[in-house]
Design an enzyme around this catalytic site. Structure first.
Site: not given
Length: 516
Positions: A271, A332, A381
């Protein structure tokens, strides 16, 4: 009246009485032992033993004592398991050491209030009937973990079921998921220590019967869906140099070389591997970076930010492949409190830290990324801690055949956090019986098969590329089906049913006491 003497040859059992301070210290020690059951030690057998120790401390406690002891257990568990947050706040965020340490401690204390309240309720409602009380404890433990996982966006790090990614209880993963595993472990721990004499033997027989039934459950729900070669990049850029203007150009050139040299049909970066938002990059750099994936037979998922100052920047994975226009984007959605979004009333605290792009916008997910006959679902994540958020992507005829996690854990130092996150990813693979590959900045970059087994892994904190062939899977586990349909509500219902069993035990015990 003269007291009756004990029969010859028999002694009265000696009962050890603990002071309040001793009980509190033992509860905290049990919480630390509970943390030891998780990665990197992976001593999963310690988890139910730690819970059993807590049950012994609560068995005769008042509700007030149970609250404080449960709070001590939970606070020690979370503080010892989340201490690495100190590194992100002090070493990279610039918070003074006392304030950073206090912040970790306060977070542990706050998150442990759920468990403290659950233990107080158990002390208030227990009936003295061991099986009913064990069921109630499991239900209340489940309620506490669900609350921590969902309220205020949720923070379910090191939920108790994760300790059992290895071991017998892993067989429950494709049926009930991580929270059901934690509840079952609590039930078994309580059955081990509640009851005396015949009732204790009955509890242990029930525990063995539950384990035997668990082992008899079917375990195979998915089938092969072809293979895909992947290249997982690990640039190993130290966090203090990631945004350094003097190193930015060299880091970006090194990334381009590593990306172009990768040979897999799908190349995945960590990321935010590009610390500058895509739309603010030099057009020539982005064109050169993605050129090898605009033609030929390779695709790439590249971590960057999309968006603008007005609408906010989104932590995203951008998919590039031949013939596709516009590029695929996954943004995200489940943001990390204090690191990626600012909870109401905490602007002052976040402003004390120097975290770039610390107030981000929530993204969107859309369809999976189709590559070489596989359907890839990205996760950024700690999004892979929230299986309920993406369960709909792993069921049905168009379900993802491969999960991809892109992370940067360099914020949190070298110890514990990488192994913990890898353990959590393994459990997602077990729950959905999908392979899951991880591309990280400093570790743990790894390949996990559909059985939750790590088949390949790069050494942490070393630059490298992990090349692997991954077998995609299709098919639905029972857990995936009901999670996609109803979310976590069935587990709330299970907790209510277990509590109902305890209350029924209390009613029966009460009737027996008042019977003529």
């Amino acid at each position: 009246m003269v007291p009756r003497a004990a029969p010859a040859g028999r002694r009265r059992p000696h009962r050890v009485t603990l002071s309040s301070r001793q009980a509190l210290a033992l509860a905290a020690l049990a919480g630390v032992v509970h943390t030891a059951s998780f990665a990197p030690l992976n001593a999963y057998w310690l988890q139910p033993l730690a819970v059993a120790a807590l049950v012994l401390l609560l068995r005769t406690a008042t509700p007030g004592q149970a609250f404080v002891r449960g709070w001590a257990f939970g606070s020690a568990w979370l503080a010892s398991g989340l201490w690495w947050l100190y590194i992100s706040m002090h070493d990279f965020g610039g918070l003074p050491a006392p304030l950073a340490a206090a912040a970790v401690g306060l977070l542990a204390l706050a998150l442990s209030l759920y468990l403290a309240a659950a233990m107080a309720a158990w002390a208030r409602w227990r009936s003295g009937r061991p099986m009913a009380d064990a069921a109630g404890l499991a239900g209340l433990w489940l309620l506490a973990e669900l609350a921590r996982a969902q309220f205020l966006t949720g923070f379910p790090w090191i939920a108790s079921g994760y300790a059992h990614a290895d071991g017998l209880l892993a067989a429950l993963a494709p049926w009930g998921g991580v929270y059901a595993m934690g509840a079952l472990a609590t039930l078994l721990a309580a059955l081990l220590v509640l009851g005396r004499g015949a009732s204790a033997n009955a509890c242990r027989l029930l525990a063995m019967g539950l384990l035997a039934g668990l082992m008899a459950l079917p375990q195979h729900f998915t089938e092969p869906a072809g293979e895909l070669t992947v290249s997982l990049l690990q640039p190993a850029v130290p966090q203090d140099l990631k945004f350094d203007p003097e190193r930015l150009g060299a880091n970006m050139q090194a990334l381009q070389q590593q990306l172009h040299a990768a040979s897999g049909a799908l190349v995945v970066t960590p990321e935010s591997v590009l610390p500058i938002p895509r739309d603010l990059l030099d057009e020539g750099y982005w064109a050169g970076l993605t050129a090898p994936f605009r033609q030929g037979d390779r695709a790439a998922l590249i971590g960057t930010f999309v968006g603008n100052e007005r609408d906010g920047f989104v932590n995203a994975m951008v998919g590039v492949q031949p013939g596709a226009s516009p590029d695929y984007e996954y943004g995200k959605r489940h943001l990390l409190p204090f690191g990626e979004y600012i909870p109401p009333g905490f602007r002052w605290f976040v402003d004390l830290m120097r975290i770039p792009l610390g107030d981000q916008a929530s993204g969107h997910h859309g369809a999976s990324f189709a590559v070489a006959g596989q359907r890839v679902r990205p996760l950024i994540c700690y999004e892979d801690l929230f299986g309920e958020d993406f369960a709909d992507a792993v069921v049905g005829p168009q379900a993802a055949t491969l999960l991809v996690n892109a992370s940067n854990l360099a914020w949190f130092g070298r110890w514990m956090v990488q192994d913990q996150h890898l353990q959590f990813s393994r459990l997602r693979a077990l729950e959905f019986q999908r392979p899951l590959v991880r591309a990280t900045n400093t570790g743990a970059t790894a390949v996990i098969d559909h059985r939750g087994v790590v088949t390949q892994r790069l050494p942490a904190w070393q630059e490298g590329t992990l090349d692997a062939t991954v077998q995609g899977r299709r098919g639905d586990t029972p857990y995936a089906r009901w999670l996609a349909a109803w979310g976590l509500w069935p587990l709330w219902g299970l907790a209510a049913a277990l509590l109902g069993a305890m209350r029924m035990g209390a009613l029966l015990a009460g009737r027996r006491r008042v019977a003529p």
